[in-house]
Design a protein around this motif. Structure first.
Motif, PDB file in Angstrom:
ATOM      1  N   UNK A 111       0.846  -1.308  -0.021  1.00 23.05           N
ATOM      2  CA  UNK A 111       0.193   0.041  -0.110  1.00 23.05           C
ATOM      3  C   UNK A 111       0.793   1.162  -0.061  1.00 23.05           C
ATOM      4  N   UNK A 112       2.133   1.298   0.791  1.00 26.56           N
ATOM      5  CA  UNK A 112       2.998   2.359   0.458  1.00 26.56           C
ATOM      6  C   UNK A 112       3.180   2.530  -0.894  1.00 26.56           C
ATOM      7  N   UNK A 113       3.492   1.410  -1.608  1.00 24.73           N
ATOM      8  CA  UNK A 113       4.064   1.736  -2.973  1.00 24.73           C
ATOM      9  C   UNK A 113       2.817   2.153  -3.852  1.00 24.73           C
ATOM     10  N   UNK A 114       1.796   1.898  -3.570  1.00 25.36           N
ATOM     11  CA  UNK A 114       0.336   2.193  -4.485  1.00 25.36           C
ATOM     12  C   UNK A 114       0.358   3.682  -4.114  1.00 25.36           C
ATOM     13  N   UNK A 115       0.220   4.082  -2.987  1.00 25.14           N
ATOM     14  CA  UNK A 115       0.028   5.228  -2.633  1.00 25.14           C
ATOM     15  C   UNK A 115       0.950   6.549  -3.017  1.00 25.14           C
ATOM     16  N   UNK A 116       2.214   5.956  -3.057  1.00 22.66           N
ATOM     17  CA  UNK A 116       3.479   6.502  -3.578  1.00 22.66           C
ATOM     18  C   UNK A 116       3.176   6.988  -5.065  1.00 22.66           C
ATOM     19  N   UNK A 117       2.924   5.879  -6.024  1.00 18.50           N
ATOM     20  CA  UNK A 117       2.478   5.863  -7.133  1.00 18.50           C
ATOM     21  C   UNK A 117       1.386   6.612  -7.304  1.00 18.50           C
ATOM     22  N   UNK A 118       0.292   6.583  -6.723  1.00 18.43           N
ATOM     23  CA  UNK A 118      -0.761   7.770  -6.836  1.00 18.43           C
ATOM     24  C   UNK A 118      -0.388   9.003  -6.837  1.00 18.43           C
ATOM     25  N   UNK A 119       0.313   9.392  -5.911  1.00 19.92           N
ATOM     26  CA  UNK A 119       0.907  10.705  -5.748  1.00 19.92           C
ATOM     27  C   UNK A 119       1.893  11.101  -6.903  1.00 19.92           C
ATOM     28  N   UNK A 120       2.676  10.089  -7.312  1.00 13.40           N
ATOM     29  CA  UNK A 120       3.490  10.561  -8.618  1.00 13.40           C
ATOM     30  C   UNK A 120       2.599  10.984  -9.699  1.00 13.40           C
ATOM     31  N   UNK A 121       1.545  10.229  -9.826  1.00 12.68           N
ATOM     32  CA  UNK A 121       0.699  10.248 -11.186  1.00 12.68           C
ATOM     33  C   UNK A 121       0.053  11.676 -11.140  1.00 12.68           C
ATOM     34  N   UNK A 122      -0.439  12.130  -9.848  1.00 15.51           N
ATOM     35  CA  UNK A 122      -0.977  13.474  -9.649  1.00 15.51           C
ATOM     36  C   UNK A 122      -0.085  14.556 -10.038  1.00 15.51           C
ATOM     37  N   UNK A 159      -0.058  -2.306 -11.204  1.00 13.15           N
ATOM     38  CA  UNK A 159       0.218  -2.664 -12.581  1.00 13.15           C
ATOM     39  C   UNK A 159      -0.719  -1.754 -13.533  1.00 13.15           C
ATOM     40  N   UNK A 160      -1.758  -1.571 -13.266  1.00 15.35           N
ATOM     41  CA  UNK A 160      -2.624  -1.061 -14.148  1.00 15.35           C
ATOM     42  C   UNK A 160      -2.513   0.509 -14.040  1.00 15.35           C
ATOM     43  N   UNK A 161      -1.920   1.188 -13.171  1.00 12.06           N
ATOM     44  CA  UNK A 161      -1.530   2.525 -13.040  1.00 12.06           C
ATOM     45  C   UNK A 161      -0.153   2.730 -13.761  1.00 12.06           C
ATOM     46  N   UNK A 162       0.585   1.622 -13.615  1.00 14.31           N
ATOM     47  CA  UNK A 162       2.180   1.875 -14.123  1.00 14.31           C
ATOM     48  C   UNK A 162       2.046   2.041 -15.790  1.00 14.31           C
ATOM     49  N   UNK A 163       0.835   1.775 -16.559  1.00 11.59           N
ATOM     50  CA  UNK A 163       0.560   2.077 -17.997  1.00 11.59           C
ATOM     51  C   UNK A 163       0.820   3.490 -18.602  1.00 11.59           C
ATOM     52  N   UNK A 164       0.607   4.294 -17.157  1.00 12.07           N
ATOM     53  CA  UNK A 164       0.705   5.564 -17.538  1.00 12.07           C
ATOM     54  C   UNK A 164       2.089   6.253 -17.635  1.00 12.07           C
ATOM     55  N   UNK A 165       3.265   5.441 -17.315  1.00 15.63           N
ATOM     56  CA  UNK A 165       4.333   5.932 -17.136  1.00 15.63           C
ATOM     57  C   UNK A 165       5.445   5.625 -18.553  1.00 15.63           C
ATOM     58  N   UNK A 166       6.216   6.527 -18.931  1.00 13.70           N
ATOM     59  CA  UNK A 166       6.861   6.264 -20.050  1.00 13.70           C
ATOM     60  C   UNK A 166       8.179   5.160 -19.568  1.00 13.70           C
ATOM     61  N   UNK A 167       8.379   5.341 -18.308  1.00 13.26           N
ATOM     62  CA  UNK A 167       9.477   4.359 -17.568  1.00 13.26           C
ATOM     63  C   UNK A 167       9.327   4.306 -16.129  1.00 13.26           C
TER      64      UNK A 167
END
Length: 180
Positions: A111-122, A159-167
């Motif tokens: 969940x720490x990883x998921x929350x961090x990725x959500x924040x980075x997407x924002x 994994x679903x959110x990761x599709x938004x990243x180039x890298x």
């Protein structure tokens, strides 16, 4: 290590990634032989991501994030934290979520990883390198699943959110933690 990137055709990012990995390994060998220093794997991986971004005409800035989760068994309450930085801008941010109910320490890490990725997407960041101290979590992402259904759901969300990243890379951190 989980590594996700856009794949181009001939000479695309896949080729650049291969060259960057080989160059970073060669560089690490030279440091060991000529300077008698042993570099941690996370330093080599950081070099790989920097090389990829350089060869990509500097069009993206690498954003790194160290994530960590803590869990107290008696209350099943977790704290989630991440420290993030833009390498080229030398800017650091610290974020945390406290007092969230979770069923396991692995779920707290996920969940720490998921929350961090959500924040980075924002933040509209497209190139992300994540470090965690949890090898089991990294293995779960490599397998794209986990025996624990709650962790498996978080893995699928990431994994679903990761599709938004180039890298995007998710790597086991050799030392330190989110407070480092």
């Amino acid at each position: 290590m989980l590594l996700i990137s856009e794949q181009g055709g001939r000479g695309g990012l896949g080729m650049i990634h291969s060259i960057a990995i080989l160059w970073a390994i060669w560089w690490q060998c030279n440091i060991k032989v000529f300077k008698h220093k042993q570099l941690a794997i996370d330093q080599t991986l950081y070099l790989v991501t920097e090389l990829i971004l350089q060869w990509n005409n500097g069009s993206a800035t690498l954003f790194t994030c160290v994530v960590d989760g803590a869990w107290k068994q008696s209350t099943e309450v977790a704290g989630l934290a991440w420290v993030s930085a833009w390498m080229k801008l030398k800017c650091r941010c610290r974020n945390k979520v406290l007092s969230i109910w979770l069923s396991s320490p692995l779920l707290a890490e996920a969940r720490a990883l998921l929350e961090a990725i959500k924040w980075v997407v924002k933040m509209k960041i497209c190139c992300l390198s994540i470090f965690t101290d949890c090898k089991i979590l990294v293995d779960s992402f490599e397998q794209q699943s986990d025996p624990d259904w709650e962790v498996a759901l978080v893995v699928q969300d990431v994994l679903a959110i990761s599709k938004q990243f180039q890298f995007l890379s998710v790597t086991k951190q050799v030392s330190g933690g989110a407070s480092a």
